[in-house]
Design a protein around this motif. Structure first.
Motif, PDB file in Angstrom:
ATOM      1  N   THR A   4      44.478  57.063  36.243  1.00 48.19           N
ATOM      2  CA  THR A   4      45.239  56.149  35.396  1.00 48.19           C
ATOM      3  C   THR A   4      44.464  54.829  35.309  1.00 48.19           C
ATOM      4  N   PRO A   5      44.743  54.018  34.297  1.00 48.11           N
ATOM      5  CA  PRO A   5      44.002  52.766  34.129  1.00 48.11           C
ATOM      6  C   PRO A   5      44.089  51.822  35.332  1.00 48.11           C
ATOM      7  N   GLU A   6      45.159  51.969  36.143  1.00 47.06           N
ATOM      8  CA  GLU A   6      45.326  51.065  37.286  1.00 47.06           C
ATOM      9  C   GLU A   6      44.572  51.531  38.521  1.00 47.06           C
ATOM     10  N   MET A   7      44.095  52.773  38.511  1.00 46.13           N
ATOM     11  CA  MET A   7      43.421  53.316  39.699  1.00 46.13           C
ATOM     12  C   MET A   7      42.071  52.633  39.910  1.00 46.13           C
ATOM     13  N   ARG A   8      41.731  52.488  41.183  1.00 42.45           N
ATOM     14  CA  ARG A   8      40.456  51.877  41.549  1.00 42.45           C
ATOM     15  C   ARG A   8      39.293  52.796  41.166  1.00 42.45           C
ATOM     16  N   ALA A   9      38.224  52.178  40.640  1.00 41.76           N
ATOM     17  CA  ALA A   9      37.012  52.921  40.277  1.00 41.76           C
ATOM     18  C   ALA A   9      36.039  52.904  41.453  1.00 41.76           C
ATOM     19  N   SER A  10      35.251  53.946  41.553  1.00 46.22           N
ATOM     20  CA  SER A  10      34.259  54.026  42.624  1.00 46.22           C
ATOM     21  C   SER A  10      32.906  53.494  42.134  1.00 46.22           C
ATOM     22  N   ASP A  11      31.978  53.370  43.062  1.00 50.03           N
ATOM     23  CA  ASP A  11      30.613  52.973  42.676  1.00 50.03           C
ATOM     24  C   ASP A  11      30.001  54.010  41.738  1.00 50.03           C
ATOM     25  N   GLY A  12      30.289  55.267  41.980  1.00 44.53           N
ATOM     26  CA  GLY A  12      29.791  56.337  41.114  1.00 44.53           C
ATOM     27  C   GLY A  12      30.340  56.218  39.695  1.00 44.53           C
ATOM     28  N   ASP A  13      31.624  55.835  39.590  1.00 43.23           N
ATOM     29  CA  ASP A  13      32.230  55.628  38.264  1.00 43.23           C
ATOM     30  C   ASP A  13      31.527  54.489  37.529  1.00 43.23           C
ATOM     31  N   ARG A  14      31.273  53.404  38.247  1.00 39.70           N
ATOM     32  CA  ARG A  14      30.580  52.267  37.631  1.00 39.70           C
ATOM     33  C   ARG A  14      29.159  52.653  37.224  1.00 39.70           C
ATOM     34  N   ASP A  15      28.490  53.436  38.053  1.00 38.91           N
ATOM     35  CA  ASP A  15      27.127  53.882  37.725  1.00 38.91           C
ATOM     36  C   ASP A  15      27.107  54.756  36.476  1.00 38.91           C
ATOM     37  N   ARG A  16      28.114  55.612  36.309  1.00 38.70           N
ATOM     38  CA  ARG A  16      28.188  56.469  35.118  1.00 38.70           C
ATOM     39  C   ARG A  16      28.389  55.623  33.852  1.00 38.70           C
ATOM     40  N   VAL A  17      29.235  54.603  33.937  1.00 39.74           N
ATOM     41  CA  VAL A  17      29.456  53.734  32.778  1.00 39.74           C
ATOM     42  C   VAL A  17      28.173  52.960  32.471  1.00 39.74           C
ATOM     43  N   ALA A  18      27.477  52.483  33.500  1.00 38.16           N
ATOM     44  CA  ALA A  18      26.212  51.767  33.289  1.00 38.16           C
ATOM     45  C   ALA A  18      25.188  52.676  32.619  1.00 38.16           C
ATOM     46  N   ALA A  19      25.129  53.942  33.036  1.00 38.48           N
ATOM     47  CA  ALA A  19      24.196  54.894  32.415  1.00 38.48           C
ATOM     48  C   ALA A  19      24.557  55.135  30.955  1.00 38.48           C
ATOM     49  N   GLU A  37      25.637  41.700  29.135  1.00 43.08           N
ATOM     50  CA  GLU A  37      27.008  41.213  29.301  1.00 43.08           C
ATOM     51  C   GLU A  37      27.917  42.307  29.840  1.00 43.08           C
ATOM     52  N   ARG A  38      27.838  43.463  29.185  1.00 42.65           N
ATOM     53  CA  ARG A  38      28.726  44.571  29.581  1.00 42.65           C
ATOM     54  C   ARG A  38      28.356  45.103  30.963  1.00 42.65           C
ATOM     55  N   LEU A  39      27.074  45.136  31.264  1.00 44.40           N
ATOM     56  CA  LEU A  39      26.647  45.632  32.572  1.00 44.40           C
ATOM     57  C   LEU A  39      27.186  44.735  33.690  1.00 44.40           C
ATOM     58  N   GLU A  40      27.171  43.447  33.440  1.00 44.84           N
ATOM     59  CA  GLU A  40      27.753  42.519  34.415  1.00 44.84           C
ATOM     60  C   GLU A  40      29.240  42.828  34.607  1.00 44.84           C
ATOM     61  N   ARG A  46      37.127  46.654  38.699  1.00 40.69           N
ATOM     62  CA  ARG A  46      37.760  47.275  39.863  1.00 40.69           C
ATOM     63  C   ARG A  46      38.487  48.557  39.497  1.00 40.69           C
ATOM     64  N   THR A  47      38.954  48.664  38.250  1.00 40.87           N
ATOM     65  CA  THR A  47      39.796  49.804  37.879  1.00 40.87           C
ATOM     66  C   THR A  47      39.195  50.576  36.706  1.00 40.87           C
ATOM     67  N   TYR A  48      39.744  51.779  36.508  1.00 48.34           N
ATOM     68  CA  TYR A  48      39.326  52.598  35.367  1.00 48.34           C
ATOM     69  C   TYR A  48      39.633  51.894  34.050  1.00 48.34           C
ATOM     70  N   GLY A  49      40.736  51.182  33.993  1.00 44.82           N
ATOM     71  CA  GLY A  49      41.132  50.478  32.786  1.00 44.82           C
ATOM     72  C   GLY A  49      40.112  49.397  32.403  1.00 44.82           C
ATOM     73  N   GLU A  50      39.636  48.667  33.401  1.00 43.51           N
ATOM     74  CA  GLU A  50      38.634  47.632  33.137  1.00 43.51           C
ATOM     75  C   GLU A  50      37.329  48.255  32.646  1.00 43.51           C
ATOM     76  N   LEU A  51      36.968  49.392  33.226  1.00 45.17           N
ATOM     77  CA  LEU A  51      35.750  50.084  32.774  1.00 45.17           C
ATOM     78  C   LEU A  51      35.925  50.606  31.349  1.00 45.17           C
ATOM     79  N   ALA A  52      37.094  51.123  31.039  1.00 48.30           N
ATOM     80  CA  ALA A  52      37.350  51.682  29.713  1.00 48.30           C
ATOM     81  C   ALA A  52      37.255  50.608  28.633  1.00 48.30           C
ATOM     82  N   LYS A  53      37.691  49.372  28.944  1.00 43.22           N
ATOM     83  CA  LYS A  53      37.624  48.283  27.962  1.00 43.22           C
ATOM     84  C   LYS A  53      36.173  47.986  27.562  1.00 43.22           C
TER      85      LYS A  53
END
Length: 147
Positions: A4-19, A37-40, A46-53
């Motif tokens: 869900t958008p409120e769930m905490r994202a992992s380092d692996g999740d952040r790495d996938r979005v960066a890729a 900007e987006r990479l920063e 912290r969450t899936y919702g923030e990554l999705a934005k």
């Protein structure tokens, strides 16, 4: 359990979005400034919702099915352009003429035949140029050469 958008994202999740963002830059959807900007933002999320934005305005990229890299072209020995080669030979000839003239004037001035020292400069430089002309090796070739 679905993320869900409120769930905490992992380092692996952040790495996938960066890729994925790197792929979007490579495909021309983002400028380098937008990417930075987006990479920063990715690494501050912290969450899936923030990554999705951060990727909401971009199409989905399946990182497991990226297009294959084009096969490298067969390596041909790099050769300098004719103008560069001609300029190198003209430079060699002009310098050789000056050196041999100095030697000749010195020999005439001393009244005896001096040791022909210009042979060392002209021969070494000439052999290097000849190898460059025939085999395409030497300065101006290799990985630092601009195309």
């Amino acid at each position: 359990m679905a993320a869900t958008p409120e769930m905490r994202a992992s380092d692996g999740d952040r790495d996938r979005v960066a890729a994925a963002l790197r792929e979007h830059v490579a495909e021309g959807r983002l400028t380098v400034d937008e990417f930075n900007e987006r990479l920063e933002g990715v690494y501050q999320s912290r969450t899936y919702g923030e990554l999705a934005k951060l990727t909401s305005d971009l199409p989905e990229i399946d990182l497991h099915r990226l297009p294959a890299a084009p096969a490298p072209a067969a390596k041909q020995p790099a050769r300098p352009r004719n103008g560069q080669l001609k300029a190198a030979w003209v430079s060699w000839a002009a310098t050789s003429a000056v050196l041999w003239t100095i030697w000749l004037v010195s020999s005439i001035g001393s009244g005896q035949l001096l040791y022909p020292w210009p042979v060392w400069v002209t021969a070494i430089w000439g052999v290097g140029l000849l190898m460059n002309t025939v085999f395409g090796t030497g300065p101006g070739h290799g990985r630092n050469r601009r195309r």
